[in-house]
Design an enzyme around this catalytic site. Structure first.
Site, PDB file in Angstrom:
ATOM      1  N   HIS A 185       4.124   1.516  10.802  1.00 29.17           N
ATOM      2  CA  HIS A 185       2.996   1.513  11.750  1.00 29.17           C
ATOM      3  C   HIS A 185       3.105   2.599  12.803  1.00 29.17           C
ATOM      4  CE1 HIS A 185       2.743  -2.919  10.627  1.00 29.17           C
ATOM      5  NE2 HIS A 185       1.573  -2.440  10.318  1.00 29.17           N
ATOM      6  N   GLU A 206       0.550  -0.339  15.700  1.00 25.11           N
ATOM      7  CA  GLU A 206      -0.051   0.934  15.247  1.00 25.11           C
ATOM      8  C   GLU A 206      -0.918   1.521  16.350  1.00 25.11           C
ATOM      9  OE1 GLU A 206      -2.271   0.958  11.473  1.00 25.11           O
ATOM     10  OE2 GLU A 206      -3.490   2.584  12.286  1.00 25.11           O
ATOM     11  N   SER A 245       2.108  -5.511   3.093  1.00 23.08           N
ATOM     12  CA  SER A 245       3.554  -5.475   3.348  1.00 23.08           C
ATOM     13  C   SER A 245       4.340  -6.392   2.417  1.00 23.08           C
ATOM     14  CB  SER A 245       3.834  -5.900   4.792  1.00 23.08           C
ATOM     15  OG  SER A 245       3.081  -5.137   5.694  1.00 23.08           O
ATOM     16  N   THR A 285      -5.970   2.421  11.171  1.00 22.11           N
ATOM     17  CA  THR A 285      -6.240   2.694   9.744  1.00 22.11           C
ATOM     18  C   THR A 285      -6.727   1.476   8.968  1.00 22.11           C
ATOM     19  OG1 THR A 285      -3.920   2.290   9.189  1.00 22.11           O
ATOM     20  CG2 THR A 285      -4.543   4.558   9.639  1.00 22.11           C
ATOM     21  N   CYS A 293       0.865  -1.171   0.000  1.00 23.00           N
ATOM     22  CA  CYS A 293       0.000   0.000   0.000  1.00 23.00           C
ATOM     23  C   CYS A 293       0.906   1.227   0.000  1.00 23.00           C
ATOM     24  CB  CYS A 293      -0.908  -0.003   1.232  1.00 23.00           C
ATOM     25  SG  CYS A 293      -0.014   0.184   2.779  1.00 23.00           S
ATOM     26  N   ASN A 348      -2.930  -7.799   8.514  1.00 24.75           N
ATOM     27  CA  ASN A 348      -3.815  -7.587   7.366  1.00 24.75           C
ATOM     28  C   ASN A 348      -3.764  -8.778   6.408  1.00 24.75           C
ATOM     29  OD1 ASN A 348      -2.519  -6.710   4.575  1.00 24.75           O
ATOM     30  ND2 ASN A 348      -1.190  -5.857   6.165  1.00 24.75           N
ATOM     31  N   CYS A 391       3.587   5.802   8.227  1.00 27.98           N
ATOM     32  CA  CYS A 391       2.592   6.036   7.162  1.00 27.98           C
ATOM     33  C   CYS A 391       1.874   7.361   7.439  1.00 27.98           C
ATOM     34  CB  CYS A 391       1.579   4.890   7.164  1.00 27.98           C
ATOM     35  SG  CYS A 391       0.092   5.264   6.240  1.00 27.98           S
ATOM     36  N   CYS A 448      -8.106   3.691   6.195  1.00 25.53           N
ATOM     37  CA  CYS A 448      -7.513   3.810   4.865  1.00 25.53           C
ATOM     38  C   CYS A 448      -8.226   2.833   3.928  1.00 25.53           C
ATOM     39  CB  CYS A 448      -6.026   3.475   4.955  1.00 25.53           C
ATOM     40  SG  CYS A 448      -5.264   3.324   3.354  1.00 25.53           S
ATOM     41  N   HIS A 487       5.724  -5.395   8.118  1.00 30.54           N
ATOM     42  CA  HIS A 487       5.537  -6.781   8.556  1.00 30.54           C
ATOM     43  C   HIS A 487       5.849  -7.763   7.431  1.00 30.54           C
ATOM     44  CE1 HIS A 487       2.972  -5.770  12.348  1.00 30.54           C
ATOM     45  NE2 HIS A 487       4.253  -5.783  12.595  1.00 30.54           N
TER      46      HIS A 487
END
Lengths: 284, 284
Positions: A74, A126, A262, A162, A12, A220, A96, A190, A42
């Site tokens: 993060h 995060e 990631s 996010t 991302c 994620n 980020c 996000c 990650h």
């Protein structure tokens, strides 16, 4: 074998930015020690490549006394930044920008007297970073059920990790509204996460096998795997091409490929080559 | 006949305050003309008593050039206050403090750059007053369905007409959250309305006939009647004791009585006397 690769697979915006920054700094010959405070992203494979270039991961600032420290995508806690500055370290902030915004909004709302509710997972780095910017009361909730346990408050501020789902934010906000005279919500989610998940769902429904590439430590990627599993039982979370098992392709004529935020492009390419080597490629 | 009178029947805090203020000013002999801008409360009987004391209702400031003007409990528009001041009138503000708060919050949020969403009925004088304090964009929505028609906005501020239901506020807030990056909600709903409605529902379910006393021009009394009707078909909205029809009590051994927020105690007492005169009283 037909292979469908998700358009939204892999890095991302924030991860790409952090990774570029880290490799750029790694290639500078002028600096002494360069470390990242926690893994930069990650992805164990990316971290390994950075280590080969001399960038070491530290888990605490106690592990370094001079040189350059890169703050991971993060984000880190406010006190860690303070400590790095106090030590006279050169601080490279690869947080980020969307996470940075969430941190700033917590700081502002907190200073304006709002009790803060952070929608996210307590143990996620995060969230630990975002929480650290609160100057007053702060609560972390992972669901509306968690929010129901909160006390009544005068003014509640809500901010989300996010990568949270919008539904969770909406449900938590509704519970908080019932507990306060004033509610202020910043939608800090996000879109990248939901766009990636939505596309993965569609692909998983069209193929006979689904591969999700990404660090086993990446929340994620794990969530992306779960979502694909619900639609396609023959779904597998892998970090590298070497982990592909040919048996997954038995009786299958199409395979879908996606990857967490990631996961670098070269890892995705290696997986595609791996599929090709095992089955012969007919990319979709 | 058993009679159950609601504990929460009649005047709410804001109406009581406005009425007391109006009668107090009416009894002062020093002033010249005293008018109320719009009916002081939505009770024709109270307005009539004030008129007997020389306090006239005007619908526009064009109707007076000097003297004293009382601002009604529902509030007036910002430009009307400005006009009254410009004319050199003595302004007595009987606006309900809860309505005043909603007006102020719209002003503040609007000045801070929020597009405003007011939850309420467009044609209600309270809403017209609240809306007038917005300095930027402002929308009035009566439901979540209305809110769905709104455009996307950066920052949305939400405030409710004080007599709205909490469910409507919650639903509208959820829709607005999906349309903005930031949502700020002030829960300006006054509990008096829901407490009165909840009690009326219980009583309506226990009696054979339900009487709801209040101005036919009172929105909260009309709504109270609707709510009782859903539970007790033999429900009647009356303004005065003279409107009671003995036929309503045929085969009935208990009657419930409640009243809207603008109904004075003496009107409730007259109704109780009326029931007693027709059926004999056994108050619950």
């Amino acid at each position: 074998m037909k292979v469908i690769v998700a358009k939204n697979a892999g890095f991302c915006f924030g991860v790409k930015r952090a990774t570029l920054l880290a490799f750029e700094k790694a290639s500078e010959t002028t600096a002494g020690v360069t470390c990242t405070l926690g893994p930069i992203i990650h992805s164990p494979q990316v971290v390994e490549r950075l280590e080969e270039k001399g960038v070491r991961v530290i888990n605490s600032l106690d592990e370094m006394s001079q040189g350059r420290v890169i703050l991971r995508s993060h984000g880190v806690t406010a006190s860690e930044i303070q400590e790095a500055n106090d030590k006279g370290l050169e601080v490279i902030d690869a947080t980020c920008p969307f996470v940075k915004k969430a941190q700033n909004q917590v700081k502002i709302l907190s200073e304006e007297g709002y009790d803060m509710v952070i929608v996210g997972e307590k143990e996620h780095p995060e969230v630990a970073g975002i929480v650290s910017y609160a100057t007053g009361r702060v609560f972390v909730v992972a669901s509306a059920a968690d929010a129901l346990e909160l006390p009544s408050m005068q003014k509640i501020g809500v901010v989300a990790q996010t990568t949270q789902s919008y539904n969770t934010l909406e449900e938590v906000a509704a519970v908080c509204l019932a507990k306060a005279k004033e509610l202020r919500v910043f939608n800090t989610i996000c879109d990248a996460t939901s766009v990636r998940q939505d596309e993965a769902k569609v692909i998983a429904g069209e193929v006979g096998c689904m591969l999700v590439i990404g660090g086993f430590n990446s929340a994620n990627t794990r969530r992306l795997t779960e979502i694909c599993c619900e639609i396609q039982a023959n779904t597998h979370h892998i970090e590298t091409a070497g982990q592909i098992d040919q048996e997954w392709f038995a009786g299958v004529d199409s395979v879908g490929v996606t990857a967490g935020a990631s996961t670098p492009k070269w890892l995705i390419d290696e997986v595609l080559e791996g599929i090709n080597a095992l089955c012969g490629d007919k990319k979709g």
